[in-house]
Design an enzyme around this catalytic site. Sequence first.
Site, PDB file in Angstrom:
ATOM      1  CG  ASP A  94      -2.172  -0.765   1.041  1.00 22.99           C
ATOM      2  OD1 ASP A  94      -2.624  -0.858  -0.115  1.00 22.99           O
ATOM      3  OD2 ASP A  94      -2.697  -1.302   2.023  1.00 22.99           O
TER       4      ASP A  94
ATOM      5  CG  ASP B 191     -13.211  13.452   6.914  1.00 25.58           C
ATOM      6  OD1 ASP B 191     -12.897  12.449   7.589  1.00 25.58           O
ATOM      7  OD2 ASP B 191     -12.795  13.655   5.758  1.00 25.58           O
TER       8      ASP B 191
ATOM      9  CD  GLU C  37      -6.175  11.604   4.763  1.00 26.75           C
ATOM     10  OE1 GLU C  37      -6.933  11.408   5.752  1.00 26.75           O
ATOM     11  OE2 GLU C  37      -5.413  10.741   4.299  1.00 26.75           O
TER      12      GLU C  37
ATOM     13  CG  PHE D 232     -12.988   7.626   1.882  1.00 29.06           C
ATOM     14  CD1 PHE D 232     -12.809   8.324   0.699  1.00 29.06           C
ATOM     15  CD2 PHE D 232     -12.341   6.408   2.048  1.00 29.06           C
ATOM     16  CE1 PHE D 232     -11.996   7.818  -0.301  1.00 29.06           C
ATOM     17  CE2 PHE D 232     -11.526   5.893   1.062  1.00 29.06           C
ATOM     18  CZ  PHE D 232     -11.353   6.603  -0.123  1.00 29.06           C
TER      19      PHE D 232
ATOM     20  CB  ALA E 134     -12.414   1.152  -0.519  1.00 25.99           C
ATOM     21  CD  GLU E 135     -16.410  -0.589  -1.384  1.00 26.55           C
ATOM     22  OE1 GLU E 135     -16.615   0.359  -0.582  1.00 26.55           O
ATOM     23  OE2 GLU E 135     -15.829  -1.642  -1.072  1.00 26.55           O
TER      24      GLU E 135
ATOM     25  NE  ARG F 206     -10.586   5.996  -5.903  1.00 27.66           N
ATOM     26  CZ  ARG F 206     -10.480   6.566  -7.109  1.00 27.66           C
ATOM     27  NH1 ARG F 206     -11.425   6.373  -8.009  1.00 27.66           N
ATOM     28  NH2 ARG F 206      -9.439   7.305  -7.412  1.00 27.66           N
TER      29      ARG F 206
ATOM     30  CB  SER G  87     -15.796  11.616   2.808  1.00 23.66           C
ATOM     31  OG  SER G  87     -14.881  12.695   2.738  1.00 23.66           O
TER      32      SER G  87
ATOM     33  CG  ASP H 274      -4.728  -1.470   8.258  1.00 24.83           C
ATOM     34  OD1 ASP H 274      -5.485  -1.500   7.268  1.00 24.83           O
ATOM     35  OD2 ASP H 274      -4.181  -0.426   8.660  1.00 24.83           O
TER      36      ASP H 274
END
EC number: 7.2.2.6
Length: 697
Positions: free
Chosen positions: A324, A361, A365, A393, A395-396, A398, A400, A535
């Site tokens: 990663d 959030d 970031e 957010f 992963a699908e 991407r 938020s 993880d």
Amino acid sequence: MMRPVVVKEKRVNESQIHVVEDEVRQAKTMDRDIVTHAMKQSIAKLNPKVMIKNPIMFVVEIGFIITFILSFLPSSSSSIPGWFNITVSLILLFTVLFANFAEALAEGRGKAQADSLKQSKKDVFANVVKENGDIVQVSATDLRKGDVVIVKQGEMIPSDGEVIKGLASVDESAITGESAPVIKEAGGDFCSVTGGTMVVSDEITIVITSNPGESFIDKMISLVEGAARQKTPNEIALNTVLTSLTLIFLIVVVTLPIFTNYLGFQIDTAVLVALLVCLIPTTIGGLLSAIGIAGMDRVTKFNVLAMSGKAVEAAGDINTIILDKTGTITFGNRMAHTLLPVGNETIEQVGKWAAISSVLDETPEGRSVIEYVQAKSISYNRELAEQGEFVPFKAETRMSGVDLRDGTKVRKGAVSSVIEWVQSQGGTIPKDVNQKADFISKEGGTPLVVAVNDHIYGLIYLKDTVKPGMRERFEQLRQMGIKTVMCTGDNPLTAATIAKEAGVDEFVAECKPEDKIAVIKAEQDKGKLVAMTGDGTNDAPALAQADVGLAMNSGTTAAKEAANMIDLDSNPTKIIEVVGIGKQLLMTRGALTTFSIANDVAKYFAIIPAMFTLAIPQMEALNIMKLTSPLSAILSALLFNAVIIPLLIPLAMKGIAYKPMSSNALLGRNLLIYGLGGVIVPFIGIKVIDIIVGLFI
């Protein structure tokens, strides 16, 4: 006139000195206890039921029994004195004891680690929340999977679980050795907690994920002290080859008297046994188990828990490493660096909506965006965002953001994802969006597009930095013939810039969790072994698919169950060191096998002339070491054969020196050191022993 130099003496706290002295004293005591226990075990392992698991050393033990019995019977040869048989039997006994000691010493270190882990399994009580809301205190041994437990400050976490409510600092030093506490919170990839660790602040509610005997510590204890250690495929294959060699030499020695009778002379049984023991690969046969156990021990000392020896061996054969980008290659602390408006928008407008999308959030970031906007004194309505519904957010997607009460939808995220989202609502894309995104990407940053409903306001420039020394480490892997593949959710331009700076061989941009599995399968279809780290729960399928899956201890239970290795320090870059340990294990086994077989050359020149010179005088030409007498030659070869095992134990336990280089270079280097060395060392050793033995014969 020179002024005298005044040196200020640095005073050390006497209590600190005593602590260090106590630790050193305890370490020495533990080592002494391990050695003492190993000595006792080396005798206990003489049991034929145990010895038969090692066919090579079992043959040596049978040889000891035969020569020991013969020492009480009349000698069949006038040339063999009465003391010879008992001397040979004692040498063979010590050969077996040395081999048993090597294995017991390696096992003892594992048991010592298990004992220290058992100390962390104290009898603790848990506050279990019943279905009606009542809190009942029960013993940790009575907990079952699915039980809900409240753990307060200063209390021990009773068993493995996942945080479902609250946030707390947890001291995991009992497991990881790291004194700094770690944050555990509900949701995300850092919700997993381990039994035996302690809550040092706040309060959390956890759901138990393991039954008694199945916890993380229980698994660690069973792995490091398990008496029935499973042999790895490579170890089994090598053991089969060595056993076959032993069988061949056994047939040769058994049929040898037929040949000598034809020539008109007989060979004493003790001499035949000595010949057999010197011919078979006793050195590697005596150290093989110790090498495997020590390899697991080295991984454990590196704070990595390997679920099997097979995983460690597989690490040594790895061809491709999937890494990663965030947290492994880069620090992962992407911070808002600047804001870039698009079209006719202003930086104030971009900052306003970027902040609103980030109020809820809690990612680094998101927090950095708020800090940047506040530092630039850009105003935004925080209360408006807090009243909205947070869109986390994924992963699908991407992206938020937040859905405000008036129906306004605010998003920030990957360029392609936000553009697709805006277009799906009928919006148009400003011409300079991709241009400015490319600029950020070429700088090595990560562009996030800020949009409200069907309108794009601008971009957030997130900046991350590559960890120092990564390029050199990847170059070392390249020298070893290992390909590195970086997987990242960044766009292709950002990914290419980071990949070039870090020095990885390939990269996969805009990578989703399912894409990692595809990358792993593609490499495996080429016949390569693949390693990866992860993880999160979304990493679990890829960790299970990889030949070596290294999960972070701070990660989810699903990730740890899918992996075959767990890093207790939660350091993704450690996969590189794990590969090195695996290679060191394989190299140590190969080097000592080469050394053991090469030893036979010198033994031939010692024993063969001693056996046949009287009947065949021409055989004296093979006595190139000019050994004192036939009896001295046989005893010297046997003594060297026995003594070399304990001398090589430190090397077997520590592993041979490992330097990153190609397979061909490693092969050439090891053949030179352990092949040629395996021929030369016995010549010198046997000659020195012969000189000493000659003084007593």
